[in-house]
Design an enzyme around this catalytic site. Structure first.
Site, PDB file in Angstrom:
ATOM      1  CB  THR A  85      46.191  41.904  35.387  1.00  0.00           C
ATOM      2  OG1 THR A  85      45.299  42.034  36.809  1.00  0.00           O
ATOM      3  CG2 THR A  85      45.149  41.906  34.101  1.00  0.00           C
ATOM      4  CB  THR A 121      42.129  43.550  38.775  1.00  0.00           C
ATOM      5  OG1 THR A 121      41.397  42.675  39.656  1.00  0.00           O
ATOM      6  CG2 THR A 121      42.360  45.061  39.415  1.00  0.00           C
ATOM      7  NE  ARG A 149      35.116  37.490  51.284  1.00  0.00           N
ATOM      8  CZ  ARG A 149      34.619  37.238  52.567  1.00  0.00           C
ATOM      9  NH1 ARG A 149      34.735  37.633  53.742  1.00  0.00           N
ATOM     10  NH2 ARG A 149      33.390  36.527  52.263  1.00  0.00           N
ATOM     11  CG  ASN A 224      41.613  44.735  45.973  1.00  0.00           C
ATOM     12  OD1 ASN A 224      40.692  44.395  46.632  1.00  0.00           O
ATOM     13  ND2 ASN A 224      42.083  43.988  44.813  1.00  0.00           N
ATOM     14  CB  CYS A 276      44.449  40.545  44.622  1.00  0.00           C
ATOM     15  SG  CYS A 276      43.672  39.149  43.860  1.00  0.00           S
ATOM     16  CE  LYS A 279      47.054  41.330  40.330  1.00  0.00           C
ATOM     17  NZ  LYS A 279      45.935  42.072  39.539  1.00  0.00           N
ATOM     18  CE  LYS A 339      42.178  34.872  51.614  1.00  0.00           C
ATOM     19  NZ  LYS A 339      40.969  35.858  51.502  1.00  0.00           N
ATOM     20  NE  ARG A 346      48.372  34.303  43.041  1.00  0.00           N
ATOM     21  CZ  ARG A 346      47.145  34.653  42.434  1.00  0.00           C
ATOM     22  NH1 ARG A 346      47.256  35.355  41.258  1.00  0.00           N
ATOM     23  NH2 ARG A 346      46.033  34.493  43.011  1.00  0.00           N
TER      24      ARG A 346
HETATM   25  C1  UGA Z   1      41.507  40.601  47.993  1.00  0.00           C
HETATM   26  C2  UGA Z   1      40.007  41.442  48.357  1.00  0.00           C
HETATM   27  O1  UGA Z   1      39.569  41.262  49.874  1.00  0.00           O
HETATM   28  C3  UGA Z   1      38.923  40.997  47.705  1.00  0.00           C
HETATM   29  O2  UGA Z   1      37.645  41.904  47.750  1.00  0.00           O
HETATM   30  C4  UGA Z   1      39.209  41.168  46.026  1.00  0.00           C
HETATM   31  O3  UGA Z   1      38.287  40.687  45.143  1.00  0.00           O
HETATM   32  C5  UGA Z   1      40.469  40.139  45.907  1.00  0.00           C
HETATM   33  O4  UGA Z   1      41.560  40.771  46.905  1.00  0.00           O
HETATM   34  C6  UGA Z   1      40.854  40.496  44.290  1.00  0.00           C
HETATM   35  O5  UGA Z   1      41.250  41.497  43.955  1.00  0.00           O
HETATM   36  O6  UGA Z   1      40.623  39.150  43.646  1.00  0.00           O
HETATM   37  P1  UGA Z   1      42.241  38.310  48.864  1.00  0.00           P
HETATM   38  O7  UGA Z   1      43.563  38.550  48.207  1.00  0.00           O
HETATM   39  O8  UGA Z   1      41.769  36.973  48.786  1.00  0.00           O
HETATM   40  O9  UGA Z   1      41.010  39.204  48.571  1.00  0.00           O
HETATM   41  O10 UGA Z   1      42.518  38.366  50.300  1.00  0.00           O
HETATM   42  P2  UGA Z   1      41.980  39.195  51.433  1.00  0.00           P
HETATM   43  O11 UGA Z   1      41.118  38.587  52.552  1.00  0.00           O
HETATM   44  O12 UGA Z   1      41.552  40.568  51.199  1.00  0.00           O
HETATM   45  O13 UGA Z   1      43.623  39.502  52.488  1.00  0.00           O
HETATM   46  C7  UGA Z   1      44.365  40.033  51.953  1.00  0.00           C
HETATM   47  C8  UGA Z   1      45.651  40.021  52.739  1.00  0.00           C
HETATM   48  O14 UGA Z   1      45.611  41.125  53.843  1.00  0.00           O
HETATM   49  C9  UGA Z   1      46.079  38.642  53.621  1.00  0.00           C
HETATM   50  O15 UGA Z   1      47.535  38.507  53.373  1.00  0.00           O
HETATM   51  C10 UGA Z   1      45.487  38.887  54.865  1.00  0.00           C
HETATM   52  O16 UGA Z   1      46.212  38.124  55.691  1.00  0.00           O
HETATM   53  C11 UGA Z   1      45.960  40.147  55.081  1.00  0.00           C
HETATM   54  N1  UGA Z   1      45.009  41.032  56.256  1.00  0.00           N
HETATM   55  C12 UGA Z   1      43.662  41.140  56.054  1.00  0.00           C
HETATM   56  C13 UGA Z   1      45.758  41.501  57.281  1.00  0.00           C
HETATM   57  O17 UGA Z   1      47.004  41.321  57.286  1.00  0.00           O
HETATM   58  N2  UGA Z   1      45.037  41.994  58.306  1.00  0.00           N
HETATM   59  C14 UGA Z   1      43.606  42.109  58.040  1.00  0.00           C
HETATM   60  O18 UGA Z   1      43.072  42.876  58.988  1.00  0.00           O
HETATM   61  C15 UGA Z   1      42.917  41.530  56.845  1.00  0.00           C
END
Ligand code: UGA
Length: 448
Positions: A85, A121, A149, A224, A276, A279, A339, A346
């Site tokens: 989505t 989502t 994640r 999120n 995620c 958006k 990450k 993306r």
């Molecule tokens: C995120 C959510 O954590 C999941 O629970 C959710 O299921 C998923 O989106 C989704 O909607 O499908 P994800 O996108 O895999 O998961 O990544 P995250 O681990 O949440 O990290 C997101 C971003 O935040 C990354 O760019 C990471 O580098 C950044 N981040 C994370 C920070 O800048 N600081 C932090 O302390 C933690």
């Protein structure tokens, strides 16, 4: 249980493989032929630790198959909708074209007693609308958001920290009485079916929330939005630390000891990205505006703005480190994925920083353990190389994705490779003392 998974991207492919691992008989459906071919040979079309092993195991045992033909979903009794989505091309809301298309294509293959389970989502209200389309076939609809994640997707799917089932409170509302009684008396409730699907997690005592459609849809975007807010909160503190001489990492440690706050997701740096968080907060804000409650989520626009400012700041720090101009300077960009442990670019802050520095005339050599090929397709104008190639004779180094191999770099050895030992740590993941001791000018975000 016979299960179909419609959509085999980061979410669906992992879900399909994990369901097969849990003993179900799974067919994954996707419109992308190349993806289906790769998956059918047990090959993961993207980087996700643990996924290749599950694919090989499932495909070899015959419990996991993939197809481009929706009619292959006919035998399944539970159908997961796991398509993307993305953000609309001309707006900040979610583009539901894939969800609508998947449900429409599935409809002719549904039968009484089937369960359609939404995982994508979606804006709140979508499940209610889709139920009205699905229920006349005698099938039920449930909404079961996914919290995996990337990088930990297999573990998060097989052993989730919670399960949320959004189910119809008054199944069959709007149907005639015969159709309603067929639906209500269908063999088993959506909750029973989902409990069987997730028997492994349920038997381990995983917390389960059974709720209505709207709450289930909101749980996902609220989670999120909270995570994004937490990251932007600490990044806002970094902005204040930068003008006051404070240190945001020590601040995060200190407030994180308060169990009500917690230290997780308080790492200041170049900010969040991925398919995620960015958006989802935009789509949630757009949905709130449609609902006449725009002011309730107005703060998420600030969360987004703080996040995007961090990218500007990293670029600014690199330019400063280069003496005020990036033109013709060689910059080593360490990291491209949004990450670590992912090849997903993306909305990646790391890739954005590389592109902007290139735009300022720097000779960027970008590197990443997994995300170079995706980045090259998106930005062929950039130069890519190995870590050694990126670092050789660099005038500045910027670390923007905290892969372990970058965190483990030996500052003394790297110092002998570069032209000028100056590093911008866009993830605040290095030990400033160790790098300074090795002769580096170390610049963190919001760090002393
Ligand atoms: C995120 C959510 O954590 C999941 O629970 C959710 O299921 C998923 O989106 C989704 O909607 O499908 P994800 O996108 O895999 O998961 O990544 P995250 O681990 O949440 O990290 C997101 C971003 O935040 C990354 O760019 C990471 O580098 C950044 N981040 C994370 C920070 O800048 N600081 C932090 O302390 C933690």
């Amino acid at each position: 249980m016979k299960i179909s998974v419609i959509g085999c991207g980061y979410l669906g492919a992992v879900h399909a493989a994990s369901m097969a691992k849990l003993g179900h008989d799974v067919i994954g459906i996707d419109v992308d032929k190349a993806k289906v071919e790769a998956l059918s040979q047990g090959k993961a079309p993207f980087f996700e630790p643990g996924l290749p092993e599950l694919l090989v195991e499932g495909v070899q045992s015959g419990s996991l198959r993939f197809s481009t033909n929706m009619s292959d979903a006919s035998d399944a009794v539970t159908h997961f909708i796991a398509v993307g989505t993305p953000q609309q091309k001309n707006g900040s809301g979610a583009d539901l074209a894939y969800v609508n298309g998947a449900v429409d294509a599935l409809l002719p293959h549904l039968k009484a007693g089937d369960l359609v389970v939404g995982k994508s989502t979606v804006p709140v209200g979508t499940a209610e609308r889709l139920a009205a389309i699905v229920e006349p076939t005698g099938a039920q609809l449930a909404w079961n958001p996914e919290f995996l994640r990337e990088g930990y997707a297999v573990k998060d799917t097989i052993s989730p920290d919670r399960l949320v089932y959004g189910v119809r409170r008054n199944a069959g509302d709007g149907l005639n009485s015969k159709a309603r009684s067929e639906l209500v008396n269908s063999d088993r409730s959506a909750v029973d079916i989902l409990n069987e699907v997730y028997e492994h997690a349920v038997s381990l005592g995983t917390p389960l929330v059974v709720t209505d459609y709207a709450t289930a849809e909101l749980v996902k975007v609220a989670a999120n939005a909270f995570l994004a807010t937490k990251i932007s909160f600490i990044n806002a503190m970094a902005e204040i630390a930068e003008v006051t001489g404070g240190d945001v990492t020590e601040l995060a440690d200190a407030i994180g000891y308060d169990a009500r706050i917690g230290r997780k997701f308080l790492n200041a740096g170049v900010g969040f990205g991925g398919g995620c968080l960015p958006k989802d907060i935009r789509a949630f804000t757009a949905r709130a505006e449609e609902l006449g409650r725009g002011e309730s989520l107005a703060f998420l626009k600030e969360v987004d703005a703080i996040n995007l400012r961090r990218r500007d700041r990293v670029v600014e720090l690199v330019v400063d480190a280069l003496g005020g101009s990036a033109y013709q300077k060689k910059v080593a960009v360490l990291g491209l994925a949004f990450k670590p442990n992912s090849d997903d670019i993306r909305d990646s802050p790391a890739l954005d920083v590389a592109v902007r520095l290139h735009g300022l005339g720097a000779r960027v050599i970008a590197t990443d353990p997994e995300a170079i090929s995706n980045s090259r397709l998106r930005h062929p104008q950039l130069a890519f190389g190995s870590t050694v190639e990126a670092l050789a004779d660099a005038d500045a180094v910027v670390l923007v994705t905290e892969w372990t191999e970058y965190k483990d770099l030996d500052p003394a050895r790297v110092a002998s490779a570069v032209r000028s030992p100056v590093i911008v740590d866009g993830r605040n993941c290095l030990d400033p003392g160790a790098w300074r001791a090795a002769g580096w000018r170390y610049i963190g975000l919001g760090r002393r």
